[in-house]
Design a protein around this motif. Structure first.
Motif, PDB file in Angstrom:
ATOM      1  N   ARG A 117      40.836 -32.796  54.023  1.00  0.00           N
ATOM      2  CA  ARG A 117      40.647 -32.322  52.655  1.00  0.00           C
ATOM      3  C   ARG A 117      41.584 -31.143  52.415  1.00  0.00           C
ATOM      4  O   ARG A 117      41.157 -30.040  52.068  1.00  0.00           O
ATOM      5  N   ARG A 154      41.445 -28.732  49.430  1.00  0.00           N
ATOM      6  CA  ARG A 154      40.329 -27.778  49.407  1.00  0.00           C
ATOM      7  C   ARG A 154      40.298 -26.966  50.707  1.00  0.00           C
ATOM      8  O   ARG A 154      39.261 -26.434  51.086  1.00  0.00           O
ATOM      9  N   ALA A 180      37.548 -27.574  53.358  1.00  0.00           N
ATOM     10  CA  ALA A 180      36.202 -27.011  53.224  1.00  0.00           C
ATOM     11  C   ALA A 180      35.157 -28.052  53.619  1.00  0.00           C
ATOM     12  O   ALA A 180      35.275 -29.232  53.301  1.00  0.00           O
ATOM     13  N   THR A 224      31.845 -30.288  53.973  1.00  0.00           N
ATOM     14  CA  THR A 224      30.873 -30.935  53.086  1.00  0.00           C
ATOM     15  C   THR A 224      29.835 -31.679  53.926  1.00  0.00           C
ATOM     16  O   THR A 224      30.015 -31.878  55.134  1.00  0.00           O
ATOM     17  N   ASP A 239      32.085 -25.908  51.448  1.00  0.00           N
ATOM     18  CA  ASP A 239      32.608 -26.154  50.113  1.00  0.00           C
ATOM     19  C   ASP A 239      31.516 -25.795  49.101  1.00  0.00           C
ATOM     20  O   ASP A 239      30.522 -26.496  48.970  1.00  0.00           O
TER      21      ASP A 239
END
Length: 68
Positions: free
Chosen positions: A21, A24, A27, A29, A66
């Motif tokens: 990811r 992001r 982050a 999840t 996240d």
């Protein structure tokens, strides 16, 4: 199993798990959590795997949870 937020590959007896990811900063999840558990279980069940490396795609390993 196909993963959506990580990549899993084995080469030369080394399993590499890549957090995927980068937009992001990788982050964390709940989906990533489930996929990591599955990937570690997969590596554990494979007698040919001798080491596991966890890395992140892009410029960051993992920015934390996240919250977005």
């Amino acid at each position: 199993m196909a993963f959506s937020e990580i990549a899993y590959e084995v080469s030369d007896r080394i399993a590499t798990i890549t957090l995927r990811r980068p937009e992001r900063l990788n982050a964390f999840t709940l989906t990533m959590r489930a996929e990591l558990i599955e990937a570690f279980d997969q590596a554990d069940a494979d007698d040919d795997v001798r080491a596991v490396v966890v890395t992140g795609a892009g410029r960051a390993f993992c920015a934390g949870a996240d919250l977005g």
